[in-house]
Design a protein around this motif. Structure first.
Motif, PDB file in Angstrom:
ATOM      1  N   PRO A 310       1.032  -1.479   0.091  1.00 30.07           N
ATOM      2  CA  PRO A 310      -0.101   0.540  -0.123  1.00 30.07           C
ATOM      3  C   PRO A 310       0.894   1.299   0.226  1.00 30.07           C
ATOM      4  O   PRO A 310       1.874   0.848   0.511  1.00 30.07           O
ATOM      5  N   PHE A 311       0.165   2.251  -0.642  1.00 30.85           N
ATOM      6  CA  PHE A 311       1.148   3.337  -0.860  1.00 30.85           C
ATOM      7  C   PHE A 311       0.498   4.831   0.372  1.00 30.85           C
ATOM      8  O   PHE A 311       1.816   4.966   0.792  1.00 30.85           O
ATOM      9  N   ALA A 312      -0.166   4.055   1.160  1.00 35.49           N
ATOM     10  CA  ALA A 312      -0.332   5.011   2.367  1.00 35.49           C
ATOM     11  C   ALA A 312      -1.844   4.212   2.805  1.00 35.49           C
ATOM     12  O   ALA A 312      -3.302   3.575   2.826  1.00 35.49           O
ATOM     13  N   ALA A 392      -4.871   4.146   0.841  1.00 38.85           N
ATOM     14  CA  ALA A 392      -5.843   5.218   1.490  1.00 38.85           C
ATOM     15  C   ALA A 392      -5.072   6.245  -0.102  1.00 38.85           C
ATOM     16  O   ALA A 392      -5.617   6.937  -0.520  1.00 38.85           O
ATOM     17  N   LEU A 393      -3.893   5.188  -0.635  1.00 37.18           N
ATOM     18  CA  LEU A 393      -3.532   6.260  -1.340  1.00 37.18           C
ATOM     19  C   LEU A 393      -3.800   5.418  -3.471  1.00 37.18           C
ATOM     20  O   LEU A 393      -3.548   4.386  -3.342  1.00 37.18           O
ATOM     21  N   ARG A 394      -5.149   5.474  -3.528  1.00 35.75           N
ATOM     22  CA  ARG A 394      -6.461   4.821  -4.317  1.00 35.75           C
ATOM     23  C   ARG A 394      -6.254   4.737  -5.505  1.00 35.75           C
ATOM     24  O   ARG A 394      -6.160   5.298  -6.967  1.00 35.75           O
ATOM     25  N   PHE A 395      -4.163   4.149  -5.856  1.00 33.02           N
ATOM     26  CA  PHE A 395      -4.423   4.281  -7.756  1.00 33.02           C
ATOM     27  C   PHE A 395      -4.238   2.401  -8.891  1.00 33.02           C
ATOM     28  O   PHE A 395      -4.111   2.949  -9.489  1.00 33.02           O
ATOM     29  N   ARG A 396      -4.666   2.192  -7.605  1.00 32.83           N
ATOM     30  CA  ARG A 396      -5.646   0.669  -8.193  1.00 32.83           C
ATOM     31  C   ARG A 396      -6.765   0.434  -8.654  1.00 32.83           C
ATOM     32  O   ARG A 396      -7.442   0.311  -7.352  1.00 32.83           O
TER      33      ARG A 396
END
Length: 789
Positions: A310-312, A392-396
């Motif tokens: 996860p990014f965040a 929480a950084l929803r790039f996917r």
């Protein structure tokens, strides 16, 4: 009164007495039905009101729109536009299309194309829509569009396939819908949609930095329609000038790092709005295809689960400080146990932490790695999926996005809507059905193998919907393999090396640096780059790259984009600008509106000394992308090198206005201001030179420019007798550039003048060690040495 007057008055009185009786004898007149005066006035008033409130403003707005178009205000915002190219009217992709959805300085260009107004006979035209994963990042030359095109041409040699890449980085379904509408007018035969990763972070998403989320889809679409007009652009630009610079919005494209402060929880109310809008947009995209009688293939979206943390991560909202401290302690213990290879014990600690807070995405990723190490792959995948859902950084694209795609597009083949489940295909070709680095570069962008698998899956569906006139050209040979596709596209060791370096640069910046396993990922990628570099640097490396490009270009029906890749290799890899120029001219013929291609041609021509022609191409590139800080900086530097500091200042200042952290522009502007005859009220040159180094201490050109500036200023100080200040500046110059011989020599002169002969000799020794042929240093060194005996 006279007698006659009295007689007339008497007759008049008699006549008046008889009048009522005469009127009574007349038949009564039929009165026509007439509206009361108040009613007659009422409808006229409402008519005037309607005209005043609606008709006149509409006419005024239409007039203003026409006036703005006549005077060429703003830019065309359709996905394509028509323009005369080499005496022929053609359809071109519009580099300004995304200005409707992004701030112009952040807008991304898609893959450029140029087509005749009328589709040639025997042509089967396919459009591919989506974001950067569909576009082919990090290199469009090896994206699914190019692989699909290659497969179709090989399988159906008698058909002229025209597979157009209509995907663009960072866009989502709100942007794809108007693209599909525009492309439905370009005689398409098939639509392909690979979409879903950017629904949250793209325009009108819950985590966007662009056009903000709105609950009403109708309002969003009305705003998009307004921005398509010149009047809408005028309003938007006026509001922007009134508000001034938006400090929360970057001046230049900053990649995924731009979204760090736009974190969105999985249970955020805005997510339901995102899902609702995505479903409606997807239905309408399919509806455009159905109304135009165009078959459409819609694919689910694959993502990296196993090797993309996860990014965040966010703790649950109501958690207390004490619980966080306890949670951190337990997780740290679990991490230590994992490093010691005690995976079962680590899992137990992580499960204990989950009881305190189950919302933290990275915790589930830790559990996934633990279960994977223990061989419990089903449980591991469940945790990896949970980590993706809570990121929480929803790039996917998450599970809900793919469910919407399946529900909207599945089981509707009779209606011309066909589902391809690429997500499950990628899972089936991954270890334990859990996609990772075997198929992906990072979080969503597929490597060549992953891209090939998706392209082949789409190709198999395309075969089922091809019309009879195409199918009868089918060959008997097998579908191109992954290796054969790579050869046809010239997927060489040099290109793989460039792609890997691009990904490494991406992963060394936020938000990748925030990921749990970033060090492991960077190390593995660095080792791969070393192996690719060794392969390319081998005795046969460069020769093999040339052979593959020439073989690909000699293939029947070779795509024009191969010339672009070959030109880049010739120029950047072999420094062969002359031959690169020949191939770039082929590319420009096919996409004359590509700012990047025109810019590259400017660089190629400039390196050959063809400065006038280079300037022409630089200016053309700025027509199509006037807000590119890279082009503005390079062009300003080019003008400076041509001895034209004043026009250079204008372009460099524009680059800094857009992106105040543009180190290259600050460095060149400092030099331009030094050379300008009239620097006006600009900041002093030294300010820009120091700013450039503050922004990027590794920028060699800025360092050299600042050292040269210090050296020049030193001469002025010496002339004024300010030796102490001069020595200080020279020491600063030497600190910045230890091999600066001019600065060391001048410092030696000043030190000797001060009487510090030993320090002067030390500086002169250093100068002669750096440059043994420095005559002045040798002469002064001998003189001081003799004087000291």
């Amino acid at each position: 009164m006279t007698k006659k007057g009295r007689q007339r008055a008497k007759k008049k009185q008699q006549a008046q007495k008889k009048l009522p009786s005469l009127q009574a004898q007349r038949p009564p007149k039929e009165e026509s039905p007439r509206q009361p005066l108040t009613q007659r006035k009422s409808w006229r008033i409402w008519l005037f009101r309607f005209v005043g409130v609606f008709i006149i403003p509409v006419l005024l707005l239409l007039g203003l729109e026409l006036w703005l178009r006549v005077f060429d205000y703003g830019v065309p915002t359709g996905f394509t536009y028509t323009q005369e190219v080499d005496g022929q009217r053609r359809i071109l992709s519009n580099p300004h299309f995304t200005w409707r959805f992004f701030p112009p300085q952040l807008a991304k260009e898609g893959s450029h194309f140029s087509r005749p107004l009328k589709k040639p006979p025997g042509t089967y035209r396919v459009f591919v829509f989506g974001g950067s994963a569909a576009q082919g990042a990090p290199a469009m030359a090896y994206g699914m569009t190019r692989i699909l095109d290659t497969m179709l041409r090989d399988q159906y040699p008698g058909v002229d396939f025209d597979v157009i890449n209509a995907a663009i980085t960072a866009i989502n379904s709100h942007v794809v819908l108007p693209i599909v509408r525009d492309c439905s007018q370009l005689e398409p035969d098939l639509f392909v949609v690979y979409l879903g990763n950017n629904e949250v972070v793209g325009p009108y998403g819950a985590g966007t930095i662009f056009s903000p989320l709105a609950s009403s889809l109708s309002m969003i679409r009305a705003g998009i329609a307004l921005k398509a007009t010149r009047l809408g652009q005028l309003v938007s630009n006026t509001i922007g000038r009134i508000r001034g610079t938006n400090q929360t919005q970057p001046g230049n494209w900053g990649g995924m790092e731009m979204f760090l402060n736009n974190q969105v929880r999985a249970d955020d109310p805005g997510m339901e709005t995102v899902y609702r809008h995505f479903k409606r947009n997807l239905v309408d995209i399919s509806g455009v295809a159905q109304r135009s009688d165009i078959p459409i293939i819609v694919s689910t979206v694959g993502v990296n689960l196993k090797d993309s943390a996860p990014f965040a991560s966010l703790h649950r909202p109501e958690i207390s400080e004490d619980d966080i401290k306890e949670w951190d302690r337990i997780v740290q213990e679990g991490g230590t146990l994992r490093e010691e290879g005690k995976f079962q014990a680590a899992i137990e600690r992580f499960l204990e932490a989950e009881k305190i807070d189950a919302d933290y995405a990275a915790l589930h990723f830790r559990l996934g790695r633990g279960y994977w190490a223990m061989g419990d792959f089903e449980q591991a995948k469940t945790r990896y999926v949970k980590a993706r859902e809570l990121d929480a950084l929803r790039f996917r694209a998450d599970t809900r996005i793919n469910e919407i795609i399946r529900n909207v597009s599945g089981g509707k083949s009779e209606q011309g809507i066909h589902l391809v489940d690429a997500s499950r295909v990628l899972e089936a070709n991954s270890p334990e059905n859990t996609p990772g680095n075997e198929l992906f570069y990072e979080h969503v962008h597929m490597n060549f193998r992953g891209t090939y698998l998706v392209a082949r899956t789409i190709f198999e569906q395309v075969q089922r919907v091809l019309p009879e006139w195409v199918s009868r050209h089918a060959s008997e040979r097998a579908v191109l393999s992954e290796q054969e596709s790579g050869h046809r596209l010239a997927h060489t060791s040099w290109n793989r090396l460039m792609n890997a370096r691009s990904i490494l640069n991406l992963m060394q910046a936020p938000p990748f640096t925030n990921q749990l396993d970033t060090n492991r990922q960077v190390k593995a990628l660095s080792e791969r780059i070393e192996a690719l570099q060794a392969l390319y640097d081998s005795r046969e490396g460069k020769r093999e790259v040339l052979r593959q490009y020439k073989a690909a270009l000699d293939t029947d029906g070779a795509h024009w984009s191969l010339h672009n890749g070959y030109a880049e290799y010739l120029y950047k890899g072999l420094n062969n600008a002359k031959e690169a120029e020949e191939h770039l001219r082929v590319v420009i013929k096919h996409c004359p509106q590509s700012a990047l291609t025109l810019f590259l041609m400017g660089n190629v021509l400039s390196s050959q000394g063809k400065h006038d022609e280079a300037e022409e191409y630089y200016r053309k590139s700025l027509i199509y992308n006037p807000l590119s800080t890279s082009i503005l900086s390079y062009f300003g530097t080019f003008l400076l090198q041509q001895g034209r500091p004043d026009p250079a200042i204008r372009y460099l200042e524009k680059a800094i206005e857009i992106d105040p952290l543009n180190a290259m522009a600050h460095s060149a502007l400092g030099v331009a201001l030094e050379q300008s005859d009239d620097p006006g009220s600009h900041r002093p040159p030294i300010w820009h030179l120091r700013k450039a180094l503050d922004i990027d201490p590794s920028l060699i050109r800025a360092r050299k420019n600042l050292v040269r500036h210090y050296t020049t200023e030193t001469r002025k100080l010496i002339t004024r007798g300010e030796d102490d200040r001069a020595r200080e500046l020279l020491r600063q110059a030497i600190e910045l550039q230890p091999n600066a011989t001019a600065a060391r020599y001048n410092l030696a002169v000043l030190l000797n003048r001060k009487g510090d002969r030993k320090a002067a000799l030390d500086q002169l020794s250093r100068v002669m060690w750096i440059d043994p042929n420095h005559r002045e240093a040798r002469r002064l060194f001998r003189r001081l040495s003799v004087a000291g005996r």
